[in-house]
Enzyme design. Sequence first.
Site, PDB file in Angstrom:
ATOM      1  CB  CYS A 172     -51.340  85.874 -15.985  1.00 16.54           C
ATOM      2  SG  CYS A 172     -49.903  85.490 -14.970  1.00 16.54           S
ATOM      3  CG  HIS A 218     -51.952  76.284 -21.188  1.00 19.57           C
ATOM      4  ND1 HIS A 218     -50.824  76.535 -20.437  1.00 19.57           N
ATOM      5  CD2 HIS A 218     -52.803  77.322 -20.956  1.00 19.57           C
ATOM      6  CE1 HIS A 218     -50.989  77.671 -19.765  1.00 19.57           C
ATOM      7  NE2 HIS A 218     -52.186  78.170 -20.065  1.00 19.57           N
ATOM      8  CG  ASN A 269     -48.674  81.594 -10.657  1.00 18.11           C
ATOM      9  OD1 ASN A 269     -49.348  80.936  -9.866  1.00 18.11           O
ATOM     10  ND2 ASN A 269     -47.730  81.052 -11.410  1.00 18.11           N
ATOM     11  CG  ASN A 278     -48.454  79.479 -22.152  1.00 18.61           C
ATOM     12  OD1 ASN A 278     -47.520  80.228 -21.893  1.00 18.61           O
ATOM     13  ND2 ASN A 278     -49.672  79.937 -22.461  1.00 18.61           N
ATOM     14  CG  ASN A 293     -46.061  86.539 -22.033  1.00 21.49           C
ATOM     15  OD1 ASN A 293     -46.272  86.180 -20.879  1.00 21.49           O
ATOM     16  ND2 ASN A 293     -46.631  85.975 -23.083  1.00 21.49           N
ATOM     17  CG  ASN A 297     -53.214  81.413 -20.915  1.00 18.94           C
ATOM     18  OD1 ASN A 297     -54.031  80.646 -20.424  1.00 18.94           O
ATOM     19  ND2 ASN A 297     -52.083  81.692 -20.320  1.00 18.94           N
ATOM     20  CB  CYS A 325     -47.288  78.300 -15.680  1.00 13.45           C
ATOM     21  SG  CYS A 325     -48.476  78.959 -16.870  1.00 13.45           S
ATOM     22  N   GLY A 326     -49.730  79.382 -13.359  1.00 13.37           N
ATOM     23  CA  GLY A 326     -51.067  79.113 -12.802  1.00 13.37           C
ATOM     24  C   GLY A 326     -52.026  78.561 -13.840  1.00 13.37           C
ATOM     25  CB  THR A 327     -53.129  79.689 -17.222  1.00 12.91           C
ATOM     26  OG1 THR A 327     -51.821  80.105 -17.635  1.00 12.91           O
ATOM     27  CG2 THR A 327     -53.962  80.899 -16.851  1.00 12.91           C
ATOM     28  N   GLY A 328     -51.144  77.183 -16.549  1.00  9.30           N
ATOM     29  CA  GLY A 328     -50.561  75.901 -16.950  1.00  9.30           C
ATOM     30  C   GLY A 328     -50.987  74.797 -15.992  1.00  9.30           C
ATOM     31  CD  GLN A 334     -45.920  86.016 -17.171  1.00  9.90           C
ATOM     32  OE1 GLN A 334     -45.847  85.663 -15.993  1.00  9.90           O
ATOM     33  NE2 GLN A 334     -45.532  85.232 -18.163  1.00  9.90           N
ATOM     34  CD  GLU A 366     -45.494  81.285 -17.836  1.00  8.01           C
ATOM     35  OE1 GLU A 366     -45.792  82.409 -18.303  1.00  8.01           O
ATOM     36  OE2 GLU A 366     -45.545  81.013 -16.626  1.00  8.01           O
ATOM     37  NE  ARG A 367     -49.103  83.073 -25.504  1.00  4.94           N
ATOM     38  CZ  ARG A 367     -50.361  83.401 -25.767  1.00  4.94           C
ATOM     39  NH1 ARG A 367     -50.835  83.272 -26.990  1.00  4.94           N
ATOM     40  NH2 ARG A 367     -51.175  83.844 -24.829  1.00  4.94           N
TER      41      ARG A 367
END
Length: 293
Positions: A90, A176, A92, A207, A81, A174, A234-237, A61, A225-226
């Site tokens: 995001c 998931h 991370n 994602n 992205n 975002n 992936c932090g949000t993941g 990213q 990730e998308r």
Amino acid sequence: MPRHRPIPHLSDNPPMKIRFTKMHGLGNDFVVIDAINQPVELTAAQARFLADRRFGVGCDQILIVERPTQPGVDFRYRIFNADGSEVEQCGNGARCFVRFVVDAHLTEKQEIRVETKSGIIAPRLEGNGEVTVDMGAPILEPARVPFISDSAELIQPLAVDGRDYAITAVSMGNPHAVQVVDNVDTAPVETHGPIIERHPRFPARVNAGFMQIVDRHAIRLRVFERGSGETLACGTGACAAVVTGIARGLIDSPVRVETRGGYLSIAWQGPGTPVMMTGPAVAVFDSEIELPK
Ligand SMILES: N[C@@H](CCC[C@H](N)C(=O)O)C(=O)O
């Protein structure tokens, strides 16, 4: 993937030189650009060029640090992205953003409020150099993820390649789609990840998270990730997976999340409360590059 194709000649205009810092959070890597002290307005093609691992710098990213556009906020940061698409959030990246603004002396604060495309988040630099981010409350209503479904069930069938996956659709700003697998090492991340990413029931793409439960306070996670493909973390993941596991009654807060790039700590006290993410943020080098206009 578009990032591995030769970069087309973008135009005949003179090149523009920008300074950047290469950073990563658990191997999820970023090109971070200060757009406060230099004029930067990236096109999607320029973002793809920067992200390209052969023709550009290489990253998952691109993060652009800007002045805030609203009162009571310290910065705005934008996220692109590797495929050039601008995205909402995001995890991370949020940690790297804090490390970047502190190291570049853009702020004296250790606790920062920052605008993103999906709202304000509040990262804090810890004494040990790690960063904790209040990622806000997760969204589980399908329409707001967005996920097309006529039911609000937590676990939903998703048809992929002739079989039904049991997924939970979660937005951390975002989108998931999280599923539980027996073993992340053998999960079909490379084959089914891209199909889930572009599944027609996720109109904004998604994602795709594959989570293995280790015990009530530990999971292993891989995320396709998308717009970037599988990343080392992936932090949000990780936030979406922990929310899914807690909501399904499988795990309890706090949760240690093992990714291919290292560990994150995620805490969530339940619906309506924010997800707290703690982990490292590392600067690798500073440089500059000519961007084709
Ligand atoms: N790596 C990120 C997520 C980046 C955006 C994502 N690919 C999307 O399109 O939503 C993280 O650490 O959260």
